[in-house]
Design a protein around this motif. Structure first.
Motif, PDB file in Angstrom:
ATOM      1  N   VAL A 130       0.823  -1.207   0.000  1.00 59.32           N
ATOM      2  CA  VAL A 130       0.000   0.000   0.000  1.00 59.32           C
ATOM      3  C   VAL A 130       0.856   1.257   0.000  1.00 59.32           C
ATOM      4  N   THR A 131       1.889   1.277   0.838  1.00 56.62           N
ATOM      5  CA  THR A 131       2.732   2.465   0.898  1.00 56.62           C
ATOM      6  C   THR A 131       3.378   2.750  -0.463  1.00 56.62           C
ATOM      7  N   HIS A 132       3.810   1.693  -1.132  1.00 58.05           N
ATOM      8  CA  HIS A 132       4.426   1.872  -2.445  1.00 58.05           C
ATOM      9  C   HIS A 132       3.432   2.458  -3.440  1.00 58.05           C
TER      10      HIS A 132
ATOM     11  N   VAL B 288       0.524   4.041  -2.862  1.00 63.22           N
ATOM     12  CA  VAL B 288       0.034   5.380  -2.518  1.00 63.22           C
ATOM     13  C   VAL B 288       1.098   6.436  -2.787  1.00 63.22           C
ATOM     14  N   SER B 289       2.360   6.091  -2.530  1.00 64.55           N
ATOM     15  CA  SER B 289       3.425   7.066  -2.818  1.00 64.55           C
ATOM     16  C   SER B 289       3.496   7.365  -4.312  1.00 64.55           C
ATOM     17  N   LEU B 290       3.299   6.346  -5.134  1.00 71.67           N
ATOM     18  CA  LEU B 290       3.246   6.592  -6.582  1.00 71.67           C
ATOM     19  C   LEU B 290       2.079   7.515  -6.939  1.00 71.67           C
ATOM     20  N   MET B 291       0.949   7.291  -6.284  1.00 74.61           N
ATOM     21  CA  MET B 291      -0.220   8.137  -6.545  1.00 74.61           C
ATOM     22  C   MET B 291       0.055   9.584  -6.164  1.00 74.61           C
ATOM     23  N   VAL B 292       0.714   9.788  -5.027  1.00 74.60           N
ATOM     24  CA  VAL B 292       1.022  11.146  -4.583  1.00 74.60           C
ATOM     25  C   VAL B 292       1.976  11.828  -5.560  1.00 74.60           C
ATOM     26  N   LEU B 293       2.965  11.076  -6.017  1.00 75.67           N
ATOM     27  CA  LEU B 293       3.902  11.657  -6.979  1.00 75.67           C
ATOM     28  C   LEU B 293       3.213  12.025  -8.296  1.00 75.67           C
ATOM     29  N   GLN B 294       2.331  11.161  -8.752  1.00 78.05           N
ATOM     30  CA  GLN B 294       1.594  11.460  -9.979  1.00 78.05           C
ATOM     31  C   GLN B 294       0.707  12.687  -9.799  1.00 78.05           C
ATOM     32  N   ALA B 295       0.080  12.784  -8.617  1.00 76.33           N
ATOM     33  CA  ALA B 295      -0.757  13.961  -8.358  1.00 76.33           C
ATOM     34  C   ALA B 295       0.093  15.227  -8.307  1.00 76.33           C
ATOM     35  N   GLY B 296       1.298  15.109  -7.694  1.00 77.57           N
ATOM     36  CA  GLY B 296       2.177  16.284  -7.662  1.00 77.57           C
ATOM     37  C   GLY B 296       2.623  16.698  -9.046  1.00 77.57           C
TER      38      GLY B 296
ATOM     39  N   GLU C  51      -5.421  18.461  -3.929  1.00 75.54           N
ATOM     40  CA  GLU C  51      -6.254  17.758  -2.945  1.00 75.54           C
ATOM     41  C   GLU C  51      -5.954  16.255  -2.949  1.00 75.54           C
ATOM     42  N   LEU C  52      -5.765  15.711  -4.139  1.00 71.25           N
ATOM     43  CA  LEU C  52      -5.422  14.291  -4.238  1.00 71.25           C
ATOM     44  C   LEU C  52      -4.073  14.016  -3.598  1.00 71.25           C
ATOM     45  N   ARG C  53      -3.111  14.892  -3.846  1.00 72.67           N
ATOM     46  CA  ARG C  53      -1.788  14.712  -3.253  1.00 72.67           C
ATOM     47  C   ARG C  53      -1.851  14.810  -1.731  1.00 72.67           C
ATOM     48  N   ALA C  54      -2.606  15.778  -1.227  1.00 67.95           N
ATOM     49  CA  ALA C  54      -2.720  15.938   0.222  1.00 67.95           C
ATOM     50  C   ALA C  54      -3.414  14.744   0.857  1.00 67.95           C
ATOM     51  N   ALA C  55      -4.445  14.230   0.183  1.00 73.23           N
ATOM     52  CA  ALA C  55      -5.146  13.056   0.720  1.00 73.23           C
ATOM     53  C   ALA C  55      -4.226  11.844   0.758  1.00 73.23           C
ATOM     54  N   GLY C  56      -3.385  11.706  -0.263  1.00 75.83           N
ATOM     55  CA  GLY C  56      -2.444  10.588  -0.271  1.00 75.83           C
ATOM     56  C   GLY C  56      -1.431  10.690   0.847  1.00 75.83           C
ATOM     57  N   CYS C  57      -0.928  11.912   1.076  1.00 72.62           N
ATOM     58  CA  CYS C  57       0.031  12.105   2.173  1.00 72.62           C
ATOM     59  C   CYS C  57      -0.612  11.793   3.523  1.00 72.62           C
ATOM     60  N   GLN C  58      -1.860  12.212   3.679  1.00 76.87           N
ATOM     61  CA  GLN C  58      -2.565  11.918   4.933  1.00 76.87           C
ATOM     62  C   GLN C  58      -2.773  10.412   5.112  1.00 76.87           C
ATOM     63  N   ALA C  59      -3.100   9.744   4.005  1.00 76.14           N
ATOM     64  CA  ALA C  59      -3.282   8.293   4.084  1.00 76.14           C
ATOM     65  C   ALA C  59      -1.998   7.593   4.502  1.00 76.14           C
ATOM     66  N   LEU C  60      -0.880   8.047   3.947  1.00 77.37           N
ATOM     67  CA  LEU C  60       0.398   7.453   4.334  1.00 77.37           C
ATOM     68  C   LEU C  60       0.715   7.702   5.803  1.00 77.37           C
TER      69      LEU C  60
ATOM     70  N   THR D  20       6.420  10.732   5.841  1.00 73.86           N
ATOM     71  CA  THR D  20       5.369   9.718   5.961  1.00 73.86           C
ATOM     72  C   THR D  20       5.989   8.341   6.101  1.00 73.86           C
ATOM     73  N   GLY D  21       5.169   7.381   6.432  1.00 72.73           N
ATOM     74  CA  GLY D  21       5.622   6.004   6.583  1.00 72.73           C
ATOM     75  C   GLY D  21       6.044   5.720   8.012  1.00 72.73           C
ATOM     76  N   SER D  22       6.380   4.461   8.276  1.00 76.25           N
ATOM     77  CA  SER D  22       6.718   4.017   9.631  1.00 76.25           C
ATOM     78  C   SER D  22       8.194   4.138   9.950  1.00 76.25           C
ATOM     79  N   GLY D  23       9.022   4.283   8.912  1.00 73.59           N
ATOM     80  CA  GLY D  23      10.452   4.308   9.155  1.00 73.59           C
ATOM     81  C   GLY D  23      11.056   2.941   9.414  1.00 73.59           C
ATOM     82  N   LEU D  24      10.280   1.896   9.205  1.00 72.00           N
ATOM     83  CA  LEU D  24      10.742   0.542   9.498  1.00 72.00           C
ATOM     84  C   LEU D  24      10.964  -0.293   8.240  1.00 72.00           C
ATOM     85  N   GLY D  25      10.896   0.349   7.062  1.00 73.57           N
ATOM     86  CA  GLY D  25      11.010  -0.420   5.827  1.00 73.57           C
ATOM     87  C   GLY D  25      12.312  -1.187   5.713  1.00 73.57           C
TER      88      GLY D  25
END
Length: 398
Positions: A204-206, A208-216, A233-242, A351-356
């Motif tokens: 999911v993180t992978h 959604v991050s692609l989606m945020v980049l595409q929106a940006g 708005e799409l980019r902000a929603a993706g960042c919030q989801a992450l 964003t993310g957990s930092g545990l990847g």
């Protein structure tokens, strides 16, 4: 609602009923000459009969004071024996009878079932047996009946006590097995939750991050303000989801059976997706991908996916080079990226957990591989994974 059988819930009533029954039984059998009753009863005989009834009534306390009940009936038997001989105050109609009342059978049962100290119970039973058997007046009939009077109760007590202990042990074992089954179920659930959380982090993180980049990218290239606003708005929603996913990520400890993660054949798709969102990525493969066993291929795929995700987050605009070398002994995957374009920063960086990377290291340990990740002298970042080409699993054995 009841807590058990009726006789367990009304123990006092049961004991009183038993005492009354033996009072009637011993009084009746004495009057018909089955014990010490004389042919011509006098006042003393009637008094002794009353005392016998009181002694038998002591059975009502057989649970709370079993040794006292034995002592009362034993003392009564001794008193009757002394009145018969040597005192001669009583002359039984049948001098070969046992002078002890039938209540002694139940009295002998008590110390073994209700008394914790077995040694005391044995001593009390030995003295009780001597009183009833009258060994100083040897008689096979009296001694045999007297021994049976005091042996039947303890034998029954020992049997029921052993049975009770066995039942309690079986119940305890069943409860322990149930608790263990419950703990194993909870452990399985926890492991499944950890697996799902790990997959959420990897997949999911992978995406959604692609989606945020595409929106940006759309926000920058759009010609009209309405499209740019929607992209933002799409980019902000993706960042919030992450950000919300950050608290849901768990540590993936095992590779589950039936894993459908793509293998090395999915490298080209990851590279294409990365290029499509504005991160130029080049894939260089050397060797035969078929040399990588299934579990090794899936692990390498996860390493590449996590590495590209980190590039998208922390190095927007960087160029990425992915090198994969396959040989008979090992698979080596290297992901190198240049510094971010013009020192740009990404909204995904926090964003993310930092545990990847930590997740990936645990995965690599499972397949006996190694993972190195760190900054490069030119300001970029590098990830290098070395895995054994073949890791035996049930899947690869099919």
């Amino acid at each position: 609602m009841t807590d058990g059988p009726w006789h367990h819930r009304h123990r006092v009533a049961v004991d009183v009923a038993i005492a009354v029954a033996f009072v009637l039984l011993d009084t009746g059998t004495t009057l018909i000459g089955a014990s010490w009753w004389p042919d011509r009863p006098d006042t003393l005989a009637w008094v002794v009969l009353g005392v016998q009834a009181l002694a038998c009534a002591s059975l009502a306390f057989r649970r709370v004071a079993p040794l006292t009940v034995v002592g009362v009936l034993g003392a009564f038997t001794v008193a009757v024996t002394l009145l018969i001989s040597p005192a001669g105050a009583l002359t039984p109609a049948h001098d070969t009878n046992v002078w002890a009342p039938y209540a002694t059978v139940v009295a002998a049962y008590g110390p073994f079932f209700h008394q914790q100290n077995r040694r005391t119970a044995f001593l009390a039973l030995a003295a009780f047996t001597l009183v009833i058997m009258r060994p100083w007046e040897p008689s096979v009939t009296v001694m045999t009946i007297g021994l049976l009077r005091t042996a039947v109760g303890p034998l029954l007590a020992l049997y029921f006590d052993a049975r009770r202990r066995i039942v309690l042990a079986l119940l305890e074992r069943a409860e322990r097995a149930e608790r263990e089954r419950h703990l194993l179920t909870e452990q399985a659930r926890a492991e499944e939750r950890a697996r799902l959380a790990g997959e959420m982090h990897d997949v999911v993180t992978h995406r959604v991050s692609l989606m945020v980049l595409q929106a940006g990218a759309l926000r920058v290239t759009a010609r009209d303000e309405e499209t740019r606003q929607a992209a933002e708005e799409l980019r902000a929603a993706g960042c919030q989801a992450l950000e919300e996913l950050r608290d849901l990520v768990g540590i993936l400890r095992t590779t589950p059976e039936g894993d459908r993660t793509p293998s090395v054949g999915g490298f080209a798709d990851l590279v294409a997706e990365s290029t499509a969102v504005g991160t130029p990525t080049e894939l260089i493969e050397d060797g035969d991908p078929a040399l990588a066993s299934p579990v090794v291929g899936r692990t390498a795929y996860r390493v590449l996916r996590e590495a590209l995700t980190n590039v998208h987050k922390h190095a927007p605009g960087a160029r990425v080079t992915v090198r994969v070398r396959y040989d008979q002994a090992q698979v080596r995957l290297t992901v190198l990226n240049t510094p971010p374009a013009d020192g740009a920063s990404s909204a995904l960086a926090d964003t993310g957990s930092g545990l990847g990377i930590a997740h990936l290291r645990r995965r690599m340990e499972l397949v006996h591989g190694t993972l190195r990740a760190g900054p490069r002298p030119d300001g970029g970042f590098g990830v290098e994974a070395t895995l054994p080409a073949y890791v035996p699993t049930a899947e690869s054995a099919v």
